[in-house]
Design a protein around this motif. Structure first.
Motif, PDB file in Angstrom:
ATOM      1  N   ALA A   1      -5.521  -1.940  -0.392  1.00  0.00           N
ATOM      2  CA  ALA A   1      -5.981  -3.150  -0.290  1.00  0.00           C
ATOM      3  C   ALA A   1      -5.010  -4.059  -0.515  1.00  0.00           C
ATOM      4  O   ALA A   1      -4.865  -5.059   0.457  1.00  0.00           O
ATOM      5  CB  ALA A   1      -7.195  -3.585  -1.454  1.00  0.00           C
ATOM      6  N   LEU A   2      -3.810  -4.002  -1.306  1.00  0.00           N
ATOM      7  CA  LEU A   2      -2.849  -4.797  -1.363  1.00  0.00           C
ATOM      8  C   LEU A   2      -2.029  -4.590  -0.359  1.00  0.00           C
ATOM      9  O   LEU A   2      -1.298  -5.312   0.079  1.00  0.00           O
ATOM     10  CB  LEU A   2      -1.921  -4.192  -2.571  1.00  0.00           C
ATOM     11  CG  LEU A   2      -0.749  -5.016  -2.906  1.00  0.00           C
ATOM     12  CD1 LEU A   2      -1.354  -6.627  -3.268  1.00  0.00           C
ATOM     13  CD2 LEU A   2       0.048  -4.696  -3.852  1.00  0.00           C
ATOM     14  N   ILE A   3      -1.700  -3.324   0.269  1.00  0.00           N
ATOM     15  CA  ILE A   3      -0.909  -3.097   1.498  1.00  0.00           C
ATOM     16  C   ILE A   3      -1.323  -3.854   2.840  1.00  0.00           C
ATOM     17  O   ILE A   3      -0.633  -4.512   3.603  1.00  0.00           O
ATOM     18  CB  ILE A   3      -0.808  -1.479   1.684  1.00  0.00           C
ATOM     19  CG1 ILE A   3       0.035  -1.075   0.488  1.00  0.00           C
ATOM     20  CG2 ILE A   3      -0.170  -1.533   3.205  1.00  0.00           C
ATOM     21  CD1 ILE A   3       0.124   0.502   0.616  1.00  0.00           C
ATOM     22  N   ASP A   4      -2.859  -4.021   2.739  1.00  0.00           N
ATOM     23  CA  ASP A   4      -3.391  -4.679   3.903  1.00  0.00           C
ATOM     24  C   ASP A   4      -3.178  -6.216   3.712  1.00  0.00           C
ATOM     25  O   ASP A   4      -2.937  -6.783   4.788  1.00  0.00           O
ATOM     26  CB  ASP A   4      -5.268  -4.395   3.758  1.00  0.00           C
ATOM     27  CG  ASP A   4      -5.816  -5.205   4.823  1.00  0.00           C
ATOM     28  OD1 ASP A   4      -5.460  -4.738   6.040  1.00  0.00           O
ATOM     29  OD2 ASP A   4      -6.526  -5.993   4.318  1.00  0.00           O
ATOM     30  N   GLU A   5      -3.270  -6.569   2.582  1.00  0.00           N
ATOM     31  CA  GLU A   5      -3.014  -8.197   2.283  1.00  0.00           C
ATOM     32  C   GLU A   5      -1.359  -8.242   2.911  1.00  0.00           C
ATOM     33  O   GLU A   5      -1.232  -9.362   2.994  1.00  0.00           O
ATOM     34  CB  GLU A   5      -3.168  -8.235   0.732  1.00  0.00           C
ATOM     35  CG  GLU A   5      -3.041  -9.752   0.457  1.00  0.00           C
ATOM     36  CD  GLU A   5      -3.206 -10.192  -1.098  1.00  0.00           C
ATOM     37  OE1 GLU A   5      -2.738 -11.088  -1.252  1.00  0.00           O
ATOM     38  OE2 GLU A   5      -3.945  -9.229  -1.642  1.00  0.00           O
ATOM     39  N   LEU A   6      -0.624  -7.083   2.316  1.00  0.00           N
ATOM     40  CA  LEU A   6       0.816  -7.490   3.000  1.00  0.00           C
ATOM     41  C   LEU A   6       0.903  -7.495   4.259  1.00  0.00           C
ATOM     42  O   LEU A   6       2.000  -7.762   4.623  1.00  0.00           O
ATOM     43  CB  LEU A   6       1.590  -6.331   2.045  1.00  0.00           C
ATOM     44  CG  LEU A   6       2.159  -6.578   0.538  1.00  0.00           C
ATOM     45  CD1 LEU A   6       2.570  -5.112   0.089  1.00  0.00           C
ATOM     46  CD2 LEU A   6       2.969  -7.589   0.414  1.00  0.00           C
ATOM     47  N   GLY A   7       0.024  -6.882   4.956  1.00  0.00           N
ATOM     48  CA  GLY A   7       0.150  -7.137   6.557  1.00  0.00           C
ATOM     49  C   GLY A   7       0.533  -5.646   7.049  1.00  0.00           C
ATOM     50  O   GLY A   7       0.659  -5.648   8.279  1.00  0.00           O
ATOM     51  N   PHE A   8      -0.051  -4.710   6.575  1.00  0.00           N
ATOM     52  CA  PHE A   8      -0.056  -3.353   7.263  1.00  0.00           C
ATOM     53  C   PHE A   8      -1.436  -2.797   7.089  1.00  0.00           C
ATOM     54  O   PHE A   8      -2.088  -2.797   6.013  1.00  0.00           O
ATOM     55  CB  PHE A   8       1.035  -2.604   6.282  1.00  0.00           C
ATOM     56  CG  PHE A   8       2.348  -3.056   6.480  1.00  0.00           C
ATOM     57  CD1 PHE A   8       3.351  -3.155   7.525  1.00  0.00           C
ATOM     58  CD2 PHE A   8       2.977  -4.268   5.588  1.00  0.00           C
ATOM     59  CE1 PHE A   8       4.572  -3.849   7.579  1.00  0.00           C
ATOM     60  CE2 PHE A   8       3.926  -4.894   5.412  1.00  0.00           C
ATOM     61  CZ  PHE A   8       5.081  -4.429   6.527  1.00  0.00           C
ATOM     62  N   ASP A   9      -1.701  -1.846   7.975  1.00  0.00           N
ATOM     63  CA  ASP A   9      -2.457  -0.625   7.730  1.00  0.00           C
ATOM     64  C   ASP A   9      -2.165   0.473   6.902  1.00  0.00           C
ATOM     65  O   ASP A   9      -1.052   0.558   6.696  1.00  0.00           O
ATOM     66  CB  ASP A   9      -3.085  -0.114   9.349  1.00  0.00           C
ATOM     67  CG  ASP A   9      -3.705  -1.013  10.115  1.00  0.00           C
ATOM     68  OD1 ASP A   9      -4.281  -2.056   9.603  1.00  0.00           O
ATOM     69  OD2 ASP A   9      -3.535  -1.232  11.148  1.00  0.00           O
ATOM     70  N   THR A  10      -3.099   1.191   6.659  1.00  0.00           N
ATOM     71  CA  THR A  10      -2.648   2.307   5.686  1.00  0.00           C
ATOM     72  C   THR A  10      -3.356   3.606   6.347  1.00  0.00           C
ATOM     73  O   THR A  10      -4.462   3.510   6.898  1.00  0.00           O
ATOM     74  CB  THR A  10      -3.259   2.164   4.294  1.00  0.00           C
ATOM     75  OG1 THR A  10      -4.451   2.123   4.170  1.00  0.00           O
ATOM     76  CG2 THR A  10      -2.632   1.009   3.675  1.00  0.00           C
ATOM     77  N   VAL A  11      -3.017   4.823   5.788  1.00  0.00           N
ATOM     78  CA  VAL A  11      -3.452   6.167   6.193  1.00  0.00           C
ATOM     79  C   VAL A  11      -3.370   6.989   4.760  1.00  0.00           C
ATOM     80  O   VAL A  11      -2.557   6.908   4.186  1.00  0.00           O
ATOM     81  CB  VAL A  11      -2.687   7.038   7.187  1.00  0.00           C
ATOM     82  CG1 VAL A  11      -3.399   8.488   7.250  1.00  0.00           C
ATOM     83  CG2 VAL A  11      -2.744   6.104   8.597  1.00  0.00           C
ATOM     84  N   ASP A  12      -4.748   7.224   4.556  1.00  0.00           N
ATOM     85  CA  ASP A  12      -4.780   8.208   3.123  1.00  0.00           C
ATOM     86  C   ASP A  12      -4.140   9.706   3.496  1.00  0.00           C
ATOM     87  O   ASP A  12      -4.536  10.448   4.275  1.00  0.00           O
ATOM     88  CB  ASP A  12      -6.483   8.510   3.004  1.00  0.00           C
ATOM     89  CG  ASP A  12      -6.595   9.013   1.506  1.00  0.00           C
ATOM     90  OD1 ASP A  12      -5.852   9.825   1.393  1.00  0.00           O
ATOM     91  OD2 ASP A  12      -7.749   8.890   0.983  1.00  0.00           O
TER      92      ASP A  12
END
Length: 227
Positions: free
Chosen positions: A173-184
């Motif tokens: 969630a924090l990485i999304d807020e920073l402006g990036f998608d994530t992959v588990d």
């Protein structure tokens, strides 16, 4: 109407390129950031003046923190003070951005070389607290320059590995807020898939390409990244 973001208390241990740029972005997003390095708070005056972050001694970096980023050379991990997270908030999520560079910086670490521990599992054992591996293959400048709103076609994705589902969710969630998608990227024992010299390491692509790169990784260490 955009929802108001929850302000978090975040500790950052290490004020190098990744730590410095995370300090810049997280303070810009309104989070309360404490930053520490091995040389002491007096060496962080300029970063504090620039960002509004609070320089603290390493042993105080996690005090009250809901999230802590550990972004120091792997060889320095054992030198961190014991009880580092004793005064952190309940459920604190700890991000490990580290990489093992045996020839270039860290020297030989037997548990990684001989026992096959992933770099972040080794770090977790020394810290005595679960870690989430993220940002280890991210160019520091990209943290400042390549963030994009959610849904943007060229939004970059970062792999995130770890065993603690709640902490991993918080980090993503924090990485999304920073402006990036994530992959588990799976559990911490799967985090070799994002270690140096794997296909995803340094990859500036979206979710599909990152997912593919993780699947194509080999567990064999290349000679350049072996002791």
């Amino acid at each position: 109407m955009e929802l108001e973001r929850a302000v978090m208390k975040i500790g950052i241990i290490g004020a190098g390129q990744i730590g410095g740029n995370l300090t810049r972005r997280l303070t810009a997003l309104g989070h309360e950031v404490s930053v520490a390095n091995s040389r002491g708070p007096h060496t962080l005056t300029e970063l504090a003046k620039e960002t509004g972050a609070t320089p603290v001694p390493v042993q105080e970096a996690a005090r009250g923190a809901e999230m802590v980023v550990v972004t120091i050379p792997l060889k320095a991990i054992p030198d961190l003070p014991s009880g580092l997270f004793a005064e952190a908030a309940d459920g604190v999520a700890v991000i490990d951005t580290g990489n093992y560079y045996p020839q270039q910086r860290d020297g030989r670490i037997a548990a990684i070389e001989d026992e096959g521990l992933t770099e972040s599992r080794w770090t977790e054992q020394h810290l005595g607290h679960p870690v989430i591996k993220a940002f280890n293959g991210t160019y520091a400048q990209d943290i400042l320059d390549r963030h994009r709103p959610a849904g943007t076609p060229d939004r970059q994705a970062l792999p995130v590995a770890g065993d603690d589902a709640a902490a991993k969710s918080k980090v993503r969630a924090l990485i999304d807020e920073l402006g990036f998608d994530t992959v588990d990227a799976g559990g911490l024992d799967d985090s070799w898939r994002q270690q140096p010299d794997t296909p995803v390491y340094g990859l500036r692509e979206g979710v599909e390409a990152v997912t593919k790169a993780l699947a194509e990784a080999s567990p064999e260490r290349t000679p350049e990244f072996s002791a």
